[in-house]
Structures are given as structure tokens and as C-alpha cells.
Design a protein around this motif. Structure first.
Motif, PDB file in Angstrom:
ATOM      1  N   GLU A   1       0.822  -1.213   0.000  1.00 24.58           N
ATOM      2  CA  GLU A   1       0.000   0.000   0.000  1.00 24.58           C
ATOM      3  C   GLU A   1       0.856   1.263   0.000  1.00 24.58           C
ATOM      4  OE1 GLU A   1      -3.523   2.171   2.655  1.00 24.58           O
ATOM      5  OE2 GLU A   1      -3.018   0.058   3.029  1.00 24.58           O
TER       6      GLU A   1
ATOM      7  N   VAL B   1      -3.042  -5.142  -4.349  1.00 31.29           N
ATOM      8  CA  VAL B   1      -2.472  -4.257  -3.335  1.00 31.29           C
ATOM      9  C   VAL B   1      -2.443  -4.999  -2.009  1.00 31.29           C
ATOM     10  CG1 VAL B   1      -2.703  -2.078  -2.090  1.00 31.29           C
ATOM     11  CG2 VAL B   1      -3.323  -2.203  -4.525  1.00 31.29           C
TER      12      VAL B   1
ATOM     13  N   PRO C   1      -2.414  -4.345   1.686  1.00 30.54           N
ATOM     14  CA  PRO C   1      -2.673  -3.180   2.539  1.00 30.54           C
ATOM     15  C   PRO C   1      -1.893  -3.202   3.845  1.00 30.54           C
ATOM     16  CG  PRO C   1      -4.488  -4.731   2.673  1.00 30.54           C
ATOM     17  CD  PRO C   1      -3.549  -5.270   1.636  1.00 30.54           C
TER      18      PRO C   1
END
Length: 290
Positions: A178, A211, A213
């Protein structure tokens, strides 16, 4: 970890074939060297793909190894021709003044691989970068001083992206921490345009973007970026590139490559699914526009 400077994967493929035929024929490395009137070191370099195999040397080795089948001889000759042509004719040679050996090797290998898997912790991968983002990164690196050098390096980044959009695009699977999306590079407008482009490219059928995170906490991919390059029908020739501030390191030993395959599998299973990742990318892009 050993540093590997691959000339081309085709060269290594040819070298593997020559080694196999030599061993099947019961020819020692010393006997092969005698057939070429060279040192054993040269035979080793030929078999490792570190030097080109000239047509006369290939013919002499095929004779010494009793490779008489016309189809096999034609196939080996075709590999040698393609490998040597790659060394001379790639578009990247016109940018030789701004490309280091390792980056030139990376571009050359991207030109012939069929898929790349990459994990990135801080920067948008070069294959996704806009010109403005790439310029900001290039200036910040302090590796190039003149405006001309910076312009040329940005052009190289953009030219590489043709491998994702051409007639036979390679597959690219990227897992991005992220922090890649939130690291301010070039200012809000540059970041907004960059994330919009990333989102658009993520919708291509040959591209997957995930992605990972912050909320996932500690994970096995926290310790640096890497690329896994794979080649058509030759799994044993897969390569790993790890990036460091002072230079890149190539790894080709199967145990090392398998380790990074495992790291990537951990990263992609820990990351958000592609659809959720795309939604997050677009949400953060809007934050830069505000």
C-alpha cells in the motif's frame, strides 16, 4: 548470493542444450575444448550462456557430440542466430550511455520472456510509470545529472511498456504494498495521473494488480522488491532480479528461484483480490485530486 549477468536466456538455453549433448555423447569438457582449440573455461562460458556461440564453433561442437539429426542441428542453429541477434539489435542499444549492465540485461530479458511477477514496496513498477512519475523518480535517484540523460532514461521506461501492449504482450502480475500508492512522488497531480494509469492498465487482460494493505501487518515480503521472469516452455531458465541501492542481483539457481516463487505466492494470497485492489487504487487516486 551470486551475481549473475545473463547475456540472454536464449544463450543460456543453447548452452544447456550443448551441455546435455556433450554429456550424452560422453565427451569431457577437455575433449570439447580440444575440438574448438580453446580452453575449458571457454566451454564452460559457452554452456552457461555467458559468451555467444559462433556458427563455426557450433558446427564443430555438434560434430564432436555426434549431433547429426538435421532437425536438431537446424533448431540449435536457429537458437544461436536469435541469441546473437538479440545481443546486437535490441532497441535499447541506442540508450547505452544511460543504461547500466544490469538494467540493460533486464530490458533484454523482458523482450523475450512471456511473464513477469513482481513485488514492490515503495515505487510504482517501471512498466506502469507515467512520464512525469518516471521523471520524478529519475531526478530523485541522483544517478543522472544532465537534462538529456534524464530525458533518455525516461524514454527507456516508456519504451519498455510496449511489452505490455504489443501484438504478443507478456503477462504481468504485480503485488504492490500500500505504501507504493501513498508515497508522494512528483506532487499530487503526478500521483493522481499515475494511479489513474495504473488502474487503467490493471484492467488489461494480460495484467493483474493486487495491493497488499497496511492492515495485513507483518508479512514475508516486507524486505525488498523483486521480479520473477519466466520464459516460454523453459521453466528451468526462470530468473529472479532483486534490487539494491548499489546495483541489482540476478539469481538463477533453482532453489533461489523456488524461494522467491514461494514469497510471491505468499504476497498474492495475503494481498487484496484484484477487484478490491482496483477499487482501492481508484479511491486513493481521488484523494490526490482533492
Amino acid at each position: 548470493m551470486p551475481t549473475v549477468k545473463p547475456s540472454t536466456v536464449l544463450g543460456r538455453q543453447l548452452g544447456d542444450e550443448l551441455r546435455r549433448f556433450r554429456e550424452e555423447a560422453g565427451v569431457s569438457m577437455a575433449e570439447a575444448a580440444e575440438a574448438l582449440d580453446c580452453t575449458k573455461g571457454k566451454i564452460s562460458r559457452l554452456e552457461n550462456g555467458h559468451v555467444p556461440v559462433r556458427a563455426p564453433d557450433l558446427a564443430a561442437l555438434m560434430h564432436a557430440y555426434r549431433v547429426h539429426d538435421p532437425e536438431t542441428r537446424d533448431r540449435l542453429s536457429a537458437i544461436a542466430l536469435r541469441a546473437n541477434r538479440r545481443r546486437r539489435e535490441g532497441w535499447w542499444h541506442q540508450y547505452g550511455s544511460v543504461l547500466g549492465d544490469s538494467y540493460r540485461d533486464q530490458i533484454e530479458l523482458e523482450a523475450i520472456c512471456d511473464s513477469v511477477r513482481t513485488y514492490e514496496v515503495q515505487l510504482i513498477p517501471g512498466l506502469f510509470q507515467t512520464a512525469e512519475y518516471g521523471r520524478a523518480v529519475t531526478v530523485a535517484s541522483r544517478a543522472w545529472q544532465t537534462a538529456e540523460e534524464i530525458d533518455q532514461f525516461v524514454q527507456v521506461r516508456l519504451a519498455r511498456q510496449q511489452r505490455l501492449t504489443g501484438d504478443e504482450p507478456m503477462e504481468l502480475w504485480a503485488v504492490l504494498a500500500e505504501g507504493v500508492l501513498r508515497q508522494h512522488v512528483g506532487g499530487p497531480s503526478v500521483m493522481h495521473a499515475q494511479l489513474e494509469q495504473l488502474a487503467a492498465m490493471a484492467e488489461r487482460p494480460n495484467i493483474t494488480v493486487q495491493v497488499l494493505p497496511f492492515s495485513r501487518g507483518a508479512h514475508s515480503g516486507m524486505f525488498g522488491p523483486y521480479l520473477l521472469l519466466s520464459f516460454p516452455q523453459v521453466t528451468s531458465l526462470d530468473l529472479v532480479l532483486t534490487e539494491t541501492p548499489t546495483g541489482n542481483i540476478w539469481m538463477e539457481r533453482e532453489a533461489e528461484v523456488a524461494y522467491y516463487r514461494g514469497l510471491f505466492d505468499d504476497a498474492r494470497t495475503t494481498a487484496l483480490p484484484p477487484t478490491e485492489s482496483l477499487a482501492l487504487i481508484r479511491r486513493i487516486a481521488k484523494e490526490y485530486r482533492a
